[in-house]
Design a protein around this motif. Structure first.
Motif, PDB file in Angstrom:
ATOM      1  N   UNK A   1       0.824  -1.208   0.000  1.00 30.10           N
ATOM      2  CA  UNK A   1       0.000   0.000   0.000  1.00 30.10           C
ATOM      3  C   UNK A   1       0.858   1.258   0.000  1.00 30.10           C
TER       4      UNK A   1
ATOM      5  N   UNK B   1      -7.193   0.709   8.805  1.00 30.37           N
ATOM      6  CA  UNK B   1      -7.741   0.183   7.553  1.00 30.37           C
ATOM      7  C   UNK B   1      -7.536   1.146   6.394  1.00 30.37           C
TER       8      UNK B   1
ATOM      9  N   UNK C   1      -4.702   3.075   6.249  1.00 32.16           N
ATOM     10  CA  UNK C   1      -3.273   3.054   5.931  1.00 32.16           C
ATOM     11  C   UNK C   1      -2.967   1.908   4.964  1.00 32.16           C
ATOM     12  N   UNK C   2      -3.574   0.756   5.213  1.00 29.32           N
ATOM     13  CA  UNK C   2      -3.386  -0.388   4.310  1.00 29.32           C
ATOM     14  C   UNK C   2      -4.744  -0.738   3.710  1.00 29.32           C
ATOM     15  N   UNK C   3      -5.134   0.112   2.793  1.00 32.17           N
ATOM     16  CA  UNK C   3      -6.467   0.026   2.204  1.00 32.17           C
ATOM     17  C   UNK C   3      -6.716  -1.314   1.514  1.00 32.17           C
ATOM     18  N   UNK C   4      -5.714  -1.790   0.826  1.00 28.37           N
ATOM     19  CA  UNK C   4      -5.921  -3.025   0.057  1.00 28.37           C
ATOM     20  C   UNK C   4      -5.929  -4.251   0.960  1.00 28.37           C
ATOM     21  N   UNK C   5      -5.404  -4.121   2.180  1.00 26.42           N
ATOM     22  CA  UNK C   5      -5.311  -5.281   3.070  1.00 26.42           C
ATOM     23  C   UNK C   5      -6.385  -5.256   4.149  1.00 26.42           C
ATOM     24  N   UNK C   6      -7.229  -4.225   4.114  1.00 23.32           N
ATOM     25  CA  UNK C   6      -8.086  -4.017   5.278  1.00 23.32           C
ATOM     26  C   UNK C   6      -9.178  -5.081   5.373  1.00 23.32           C
TER      27      UNK C   6
END
Lengths: 381, 115
Positions: free
Chosen positions: B56, B65, B67-72
């Protein structure tokens, strides 16, 4: 051709003289018009640049990330999962990732703490750390300084800062703290034999999704995130933000459209008389309409060019303008990002057409009505 | 003909329009120049993201969530913007998950019950 050009220049001269007689109104219209174009263009340029920046730097992200879910929440992944994942055809390598959020009680913000994978150029020794530029700035750290972190057991973990991650990498590392695996486990009381998630590398990009499907089929308690999903997430996020900012601006756009339409489609008494005089001295309706088309095209084209130029300079040469917050969001450890322009010719062309054509077209209808009437009728009102 | 008309109005305006048009065209050259100049930085960042296995970009970090949008966590509470303004300001500007991950079929399906 030369004759045609001379005729157009003469028409432009008359149009400019007409605009000059209404100098204050014309200037007010030009300024507001350029301002509206510049806001729309700035949002468009900004969103496009951030979207491309995210897509560009994340092109080397792990092919597939495997997370484990337990009772609907993230759970640590045991290293036995890594073995099972290695057995899936197409998977080239499997690496457990250790990362998490550390809430800094002084800065009152969660920063990202991560362990560089084995073989990385950024592996850190026990007792040492590498710190991202925004964290370093916020905490006043420099190379050789001491970074103090509070462990979950309320002990102090003292780390020596080896180096600061470069400012130019802020888009990726602004809030990042890299520490060793042993320090990570001590900081978060992270059990040995478990990872935060697992990164898979898959040689063939066409197989990423297939591998992800195999992972979730064989391990039903996992979630697999494919690299394409990451890119799509950011593309969708900034398209959404761009749209939302423009929606917030829609009232202003509508007000301007109404103002411009009213200005363009309703002729003042002076303008009507001017058209009648031109007709009386021998101009035909076509000449009058061409002259007025010049008027509309000049005003809207100048407004477009001035507005677009202002937006470009504002987005790429003025750091942290107001759209920065609206489009990029907020954070305490704010990265300093220098955006690289990456304009979409289609978007610019659309903006040009939407800026110039409606205004020019709106001018012509009332002019045509006045131009086809008898001059003496128009002059008498 | 008066002396004032010796310099036609259209000449002056053509000059202004030409300058503005040159400015707009100039942005394309400036874009190419900036892209060339920052190519090395982009290459280094690309290598860094690959080296650290980053997923990210660090744009907003007012909630994990974000900060790491794709992993949230797709089902974490208070992340279905735009209603999330009170909780995390950036969240109000992130689209609802439906639009973000329409194609994301990777959320674990519950295992079928055995008979």
């Amino acid at each position: 051709m030369r004759r045609w050009l001379n005729r157009q220049r003469s028409l432009a001269d008359v149009a400019l003289a007409s605009l000059g007689r209404r100098r204050t109104r014309t200037m007010a219209l030009l300024v507001v018009y350029a301002l509206v174009v510049s806001v729309v263009a700035a949002v468009m340029l900004y969103a496009q640049a951030v979207r491309r920046e995210a897509g560009r730097v994340l092109a080397q992200s792990p092919a597939v990330i495997v997370q484990r879910l337990q009772a609907g929440r993230f759970a640590l992944v045991p290293d036995t999962y890594a073995e099972a994942l290695r057995a899936i055809r197409g998977v080239q390598s499997v690496e457990g990732r250790l990362w998490g959020y550390y809430y800094d009680p002084v800065l009152k913000v969660a920063v990202t703490v991560m362990v560089a994978p084995e073989g990385s150029a950024h592996v850190v020794q026990d007792g040492h750390a590498r710190v991202g530029p925004a964290v370093a700035r916020a905490k006043g750290l420099s190379a050789g300084g001491q970074l103090l972190l509070i462990t979950t057991a309320r002990d102090v973990l003292r780390l020596t800062v080896d180096e600061l991650l470069p400012d130019e990498s802020a888009v990726l590392t602004a809030d990042l703290i890299l520490i060793s695996a042993a320090d990570f486990r001590a900081l978060f009381d992270h059990p040995a034999g478990f990872y935060t998630d697992i990164a898979l590398s898959v040689a063939n990009p066409a197989e990423h999704r297939r591998v992800a499907e195999k992972v979730t089929t064989r391990m039903p308690d996992t979630r697999a995130i494919v690299r394409d999903d990451i890119a799509r997430t950011y593309a969708a996020t900034f398209s959404w933000r761009e749209g939302l900012v423009l929606v917030a601006f829609i009232g202003v756009l509508a007000a301007f459209a109404l103002f411009a339409f009213d200005r363009a489609s309703g002729l003042s008494a002076d303008e009507t008389r001017e058209i009648a005089v031109l007709k009386a001295v021998g101009w035909d309706a076509g000449d009058v309409m061409a002259m007025k088309a010049w008027e509309g095209a000049l005003v809207s084209a100048v407004a477009f060019a001035a507005g677009y130029l202002a937006a470009y300079l504002f987005v790429f040469y003025v750091p942290a303008g107001p759209f920065d917050g609206a489009l990029r969001g907020w954070t305490v450890v704010r990265p300093r990002i220098r955006l690289t322009p990456d304009t979409d010719a289609f978007q610019v062309a659309t903006l040009f057409v939407l800026s110039v054509v409606p205004y020019t077209a709106a001018i012509l209808v009332p002019v045509w009505r006045a131009a086809v009437a008898e001059p003496d009728v128009v002059m008498r009102g | 003909m008066s002396a004032g008309l010796a310099v036609r109005r259209s000449n002056r305006v053509v000059l202004v329009v030409a300058l503005l048009a040159a400015g707009v065209v100039g942005t394309w050259f400036d874009e190419a120049r900036l892209q060339r100049r920052r190519q090395a930085v982009h290459d280094r960042n690309l290598r860094l993201a690959g080296d650290l296995r980053l997923t990210d970009v660090c744009l907003f970090g007012d909630a994990p969530w974000l900060r790491h949008l794709s992993q949230s966590d797709v089902f974490a509470s208070m992340q279905d913007g735009p209603g999330a303004f009170d909780y995390s300001r950036s969240g109000s500007l992130v689209g609802p998950r439906g639009t973000v991950t329409d194609s994301d079929a990777s959320v674990a399906e519950p295992p079928a019950l055995s008979r």
